[in-house]
Design a protein around this motif. Sequence first.
Motif, PDB file in Angstrom:
ATOM      1  N   UNK A  54       1.497  -1.041  -0.327  1.00 32.33           N
ATOM      2  CA  UNK A  54       0.063  -0.022   0.281  1.00 32.33           C
ATOM      3  C   UNK A  54       1.031   1.274   0.053  1.00 32.33           C
ATOM      4  N   UNK A  55       0.304   2.415  -1.068  1.00 25.72           N
ATOM      5  CA  UNK A  55       1.342   3.801  -0.643  1.00 25.72           C
ATOM      6  C   UNK A  55       0.549   4.689   0.304  1.00 25.72           C
ATOM      7  N   UNK A  56       0.582   5.615   0.461  1.00 23.62           N
ATOM      8  CA  UNK A  56       0.599   6.156   1.595  1.00 23.62           C
ATOM      9  C   UNK A  56       0.938   7.483   1.335  1.00 23.62           C
ATOM     10  N   UNK A  57       0.201   8.293   1.384  1.00 21.75           N
ATOM     11  CA  UNK A  57       0.998  10.039   1.485  1.00 21.75           C
ATOM     12  C   UNK A  57       1.676  10.755   2.343  1.00 21.75           C
ATOM     13  N   UNK A  58       1.737  10.227   3.412  1.00 20.28           N
ATOM     14  CA  UNK A  58       2.685  10.522   4.810  1.00 20.28           C
ATOM     15  C   UNK A  58       2.731   9.397   5.815  1.00 20.28           C
ATOM     16  N   UNK A  59       3.701   8.746   6.486  1.00 15.84           N
ATOM     17  CA  UNK A  59       3.271   8.015   7.534  1.00 15.84           C
ATOM     18  C   UNK A  59       2.044   8.664   8.823  1.00 15.84           C
ATOM     19  N   UNK A  60       1.882   9.801   8.226  1.00 19.56           N
ATOM     20  CA  UNK A  60       0.747  10.267   9.548  1.00 19.56           C
ATOM     21  C   UNK A  60      -0.308   9.417   8.689  1.00 19.56           C
ATOM     22  N   UNK A  61      -0.252   9.495   7.997  1.00 14.47           N
ATOM     23  CA  UNK A  61      -1.702   8.710   6.891  1.00 14.47           C
ATOM     24  C   UNK A  61      -1.976   7.238   7.352  1.00 14.47           C
ATOM     25  N   UNK A  62      -0.561   6.809   6.788  1.00 13.77           N
ATOM     26  CA  UNK A  62      -0.579   5.287   7.893  1.00 13.77           C
ATOM     27  C   UNK A  62      -0.645   4.844   9.096  1.00 13.77           C
ATOM     28  N   UNK A  63      -0.564   5.693  10.588  1.00  8.72           N
ATOM     29  CA  UNK A  63      -0.570   5.361  11.080  1.00  8.72           C
ATOM     30  C   UNK A  63      -1.685   5.910  11.780  1.00  8.72           C
ATOM     31  N   UNK A  64      -2.594   7.251  10.767  1.00  4.01           N
ATOM     32  CA  UNK A  64      -4.279   7.387  10.796  1.00  4.01           C
ATOM     33  C   UNK A  64      -5.145   5.543  10.584  1.00  4.01           C
ATOM     34  N   UNK A  65      -4.323   4.797   9.740  1.00  2.00           N
ATOM     35  CA  UNK A  65      -5.016   3.839   9.521  1.00  2.00           C
ATOM     36  C   UNK A  65      -4.915   3.120  10.336  1.00  2.00           C
ATOM     37  N   UNK A  66      -4.088   3.208  10.446  1.00  2.00           N
ATOM     38  CA  UNK A  66      -3.710   1.619  12.194  1.00  2.00           C
ATOM     39  C   UNK A  66      -4.368   1.943  12.743  1.00  2.00           C
ATOM     40  N   UNK A  67      -4.586   3.193  13.248  1.00  2.00           N
ATOM     41  CA  UNK A  67      -5.348   3.419  14.619  1.00  2.00           C
ATOM     42  C   UNK A  67      -6.777   3.303  14.570  1.00  2.00           C
ATOM     43  N   UNK A  68      -7.251   2.830  13.295  1.00  2.00           N
ATOM     44  CA  UNK A  68      -8.535   3.578  12.532  1.00  2.00           C
ATOM     45  C   UNK A  68      -9.284   1.922  13.097  1.00  2.00           C
ATOM     46  N   UNK A  69     -10.838   2.338  13.269  1.00  2.00           N
ATOM     47  CA  UNK A  69     -11.425   1.185  13.425  1.00  2.00           C
ATOM     48  C   UNK A  69     -11.447   0.204  12.791  1.00  2.00           C
ATOM     49  N   UNK A  70     -11.462   0.782  11.559  1.00  2.00           N
ATOM     50  CA  UNK A  70     -11.520   0.032   9.930  1.00  2.00           C
ATOM     51  C   UNK A  70     -10.015  -0.936  10.558  1.00  2.00           C
ATOM     52  N   UNK A  71      -9.228  -0.120  10.554  1.00  3.71           N
ATOM     53  CA  UNK A  71      -8.140  -0.994  10.909  1.00  3.71           C
ATOM     54  C   UNK A  71      -8.388  -2.410  11.905  1.00  3.71           C
ATOM     55  N   UNK A  72      -8.432  -2.205  12.855  1.00  5.85           N
ATOM     56  CA  UNK A  72      -9.083  -2.902  14.437  1.00  5.85           C
ATOM     57  C   UNK A  72      -9.554  -3.925  14.109  1.00  5.85           C
ATOM     58  N   UNK A  73     -11.137  -3.806  13.171  1.00  6.34           N
ATOM     59  CA  UNK A  73     -11.773  -4.833  12.629  1.00  6.34           C
ATOM     60  C   UNK A  73     -11.403  -5.535  11.744  1.00  6.34           C
ATOM     61  N   UNK A  74     -10.302  -5.145  11.193  1.00  9.09           N
ATOM     62  CA  UNK A  74      -9.609  -5.680   9.456  1.00  9.09           C
ATOM     63  C   UNK A  74      -8.835  -6.941  10.773  1.00  9.09           C
TER      64      UNK A  74
END
Length: 98
Positions: A54-74
């Motif tokens: 996966x390609x992310x604009x910034x490390x912060x964007x990746x971290x936001x995903x990794x701390x999201x409910x979507x990631x937690x559910x997946x």
Amino acid sequence: MLVRIVKMSFAEENIETFLANFEKVKLKIRGFNGCQYLELYRDKHNTNIFFTYSYWNTENDLNNYRHSNLFKDVWAETKPMFNAKPEAWSVDKVVSLQ
């Protein structure tokens, strides 16, 4: 741009469940803020091993995903299917030729 590579190995009996789940969530992951690209690969010889790129604009964007409910559910659904510890790398693209 940050590239995230994740290696996952699944028990044989869990592969179809993993693929079905990935099919359900792939557009949500790709549509997450800051995600520019998402691919799933399968090893040709060890067919229980998969990689996501996966390609992310910034490390912060990746971290936001990794701390999201979507990631937690997946992750909650995917983690019990592993037969080995997943590995992940965050890398910078140095050269890309097309």
